[in-house]
Motif scaffolding. Structure first.
Motif, mmCIF file in Angstrom:
data_model
loop_
_atom_site.group_PDB
_atom_site.id
_atom_site.type_symbol
_atom_site.label_atom_id
_atom_site.label_comp_id
_atom_site.label_asym_id
_atom_site.label_seq_id
_atom_site.Cartn_x
_atom_site.Cartn_y
_atom_site.Cartn_z
ATOM 1 N N GLN A 86 0.805 -1.229 0.172
ATOM 2 C CA GLN A 86 -0.172 -0.016 0.014
ATOM 3 C C GLN A 86 0.867 1.372 0.046
ATOM 4 O O GLN A 86 0.637 2.352 -0.676
ATOM 5 C CB GLN A 86 -0.946 0.035 1.299
ATOM 6 N N LYS A 87 2.106 1.159 0.590
ATOM 7 C CA LYS A 87 2.693 2.479 0.794
ATOM 8 C C LYS A 87 3.552 2.531 -0.549
ATOM 9 O O LYS A 87 3.568 3.915 -0.914
ATOM 10 C CB LYS A 87 3.855 2.234 2.010
ATOM 11 N N PHE A 88 4.249 1.852 -0.977
ATOM 12 C CA PHE A 88 4.969 2.108 -2.115
ATOM 13 C C PHE A 88 4.286 1.415 -3.559
ATOM 14 O O PHE A 88 4.826 1.905 -4.484
ATOM 15 C CB PHE A 88 6.395 1.127 -2.104
ATOM 16 N N GLY A 89 3.308 0.913 -3.516
ATOM 17 C CA GLY A 89 2.621 0.226 -4.783
ATOM 18 C C GLY A 89 1.420 1.059 -5.180
ATOM 19 O O GLY A 89 1.527 2.294 -5.075
ATOM 20 N N THR A 94 1.509 1.236 -9.587
ATOM 21 C CA THR A 94 2.324 1.774 -8.561
ATOM 22 C C THR A 94 2.646 3.034 -8.559
ATOM 23 O O THR A 94 2.752 3.709 -9.726
ATOM 24 C CB THR A 94 3.734 0.912 -8.622
ATOM 25 N N ARG A 95 2.676 3.789 -7.354
ATOM 26 C CA ARG A 95 3.353 5.028 -7.478
ATOM 27 C C ARG A 95 4.753 5.137 -7.516
ATOM 28 O O ARG A 95 5.471 6.159 -7.452
ATOM 29 C CB ARG A 95 2.955 5.772 -5.970
ATOM 30 N N THR A 96 5.564 3.873 -7.336
ATOM 31 C CA THR A 96 7.026 3.912 -7.426
ATOM 32 C C THR A 96 7.549 3.529 -8.714
ATOM 33 O O THR A 96 7.079 2.422 -9.348
ATOM 34 C CB THR A 96 7.472 2.745 -6.622
ATOM 35 N N ASP A 97 8.151 4.290 -9.496
ATOM 36 C CA ASP A 97 8.558 4.100 -10.709
ATOM 37 C C ASP A 97 9.937 3.164 -10.823
ATOM 38 O O ASP A 97 10.150 2.414 -11.663
ATOM 39 C CB ASP A 97 9.132 5.522 -11.367
ATOM 40 N N PHE A 98 10.597 3.369 -9.766
ATOM 41 C CA PHE A 98 11.936 2.245 -9.866
ATOM 42 C C PHE A 98 12.255 1.916 -8.456
ATOM 43 O O PHE A 98 12.327 2.799 -7.310
ATOM 44 C CB PHE A 98 13.068 3.014 -10.369
ATOM 45 N N THR A 154 9.483 -6.029 -6.936
ATOM 46 C CA THR A 154 8.505 -6.172 -7.827
ATOM 47 C C THR A 154 7.281 -5.225 -7.662
ATOM 48 O O THR A 154 6.279 -5.018 -8.656
ATOM 49 C CB THR A 154 8.245 -7.233 -8.383
ATOM 50 N N VAL A 155 7.202 -4.500 -6.610
ATOM 51 C CA VAL A 155 5.915 -3.639 -6.445
ATOM 52 C C VAL A 155 6.170 -2.234 -7.155
ATOM 53 O O VAL A 155 5.323 -1.610 -7.275
ATOM 54 C CB VAL A 155 6.121 -3.177 -4.682
ATOM 55 N N GLY A 156 7.284 -1.883 -7.555
ATOM 56 C CA GLY A 156 7.753 -0.914 -8.509
ATOM 57 C C GLY A 156 7.524 -1.306 -9.892
ATOM 58 O O GLY A 156 7.295 -2.575 -10.284
ATOM 59 N N LYS A 157 7.328 -0.089 -10.877
ATOM 60 C CA LYS A 157 7.265 -0.519 -12.174
ATOM 61 C C LYS A 157 8.373 -1.074 -12.586
ATOM 62 O O LYS A 157 8.332 -1.908 -13.345
ATOM 63 C CB LYS A 157 6.915 0.983 -13.013
#
Ligand SMILES: [Zn+2]
Length: 290
Positions: A86-89, A94-98, A154-157
């Protein structure tokens, strides 16, 4: 464009290099040349870090498959995985690009960059890191789709892991810390170049890499007891070719077990302590150009 970058340590609570690097960058800030990047530094499994153990209930770095994230497993790491997702994905939207996740190994793998995809971004990243840090090893685990891995990154793009050893669990070695720092900085230097659409990224030469094969188990007897140990000739020889007919295990009866593949393999995670209970002796790989 990489607008949001997440950097984590302590996904495994006894892997101290990433934990210390995150603490240092939170306290002192990142080197100023990364000021154009939006990097979120955080510790993933603070309870495991406090206990100086890999995990409390289950391996956190296997919880991030879509199925597990949707499940109702009460294990503390499964619950934590949902919070981190929830925090990073969330994974898939997801809100995290990398996402860069830092680990240690008890195996003598040096500074290894684990890449999970064979695409333009990851190929250029691997080549960039190898050029900046020739002693680095590039390990490619693209045997399945990026999203099908259970890894936190893998939570990031996009996501990669830094894996550095040899370091005993719970111990902080300065040389291993320096390798970790150098690789983290090389990856962030790449991020700056990527965001600037630096034309030099198109000119990077291909580099040596190792593509994961499979996990090779220790030979066991009918009671599940080990019949052999890692042969001294491959101990600490991660990514050094193991030739057909060369010994890989020393039997407790004095016999040698030899590599019976048709061609050489490049062992890594040799005698990794965290895989002891899984009876994994090492992972095989093929040398490739990447
Ligand atoms: Zn780890």
């Amino acid at each position: 464009m990489l607008n949001t970058i997440t950097l984590t340590g302590g996904t495994h609570g006894n892997e101290t290099s990433g934990i210390q690097l995150i603490r240092d960058w939170l306290k002192f800030g990142l080197p100023s040349r990364f000021s154009s990047l939006n990097v979120d530094c955080s510790l993933a499994n603070t309870a495991a870090i406090a206990a100086n153990v890999r995990f409390l209930d289950e391996d956190l770095n296997r919880q991030f498959t879509t199925e597990r994230l949707a499940g109702d497993n009460p294990a503390r790491e499964a619950v934590l995985a949902k919070e981190l997702n929830q925090k990073f994905g969330p994974k898939g939207n997801t809100r995290t690009d990398f996402f860069i996740d830092i680990h240690n190994t008890t195996s003598n793998m040096g500074a290894t960059l684990i890449i999970l995809e064979n695409d333009d971004f990851n190929v250029k990243l691997a080549r960039f890191v190898k050029q900046a840090m020739p002693e680095a090893n590039i390990l490619v685990e693209d045997e399945k789709a990026f999203a099908d891995h259970g890894y936190l990154c893998t939570v990031g793009k996009k996501g990669v892991m830094i894996e550095v050893g040899a370091q005993p669990q719970g111990v902080l070695r300065e040389d291993v810390y320096q390798l970790t720092l150098t690789m983290a900085e090389a990856i962030l230097d790449f991020c700056v170049a990527w965001n600037n659409q630096d034309a030099a990224l198109n000119e990077l030469p291909s580099c040596e890499a190792f593509r994961l094969g499979y996990e090779l188990k220790f030979p066991l007897d009918e009671d599940g007891m080990r019949k052999a140990m890692i042969h001294h000739s491959i101990q600490d020889q991660d990514f050094i070719p193991l030739l057909p007919g060369a010994p890989m295990f020393r039997g407790f009866d004095g016999s040698d077990y030899v590599w019976d593949g048709e061609k050489e393999t490049y062992p890594h995670f040799v005698n990794e302590a965290a895989y002891h209970k899984l009876d994994v002796a090492f992972s095989t790989s093929d040398r490739i150009e990447f």
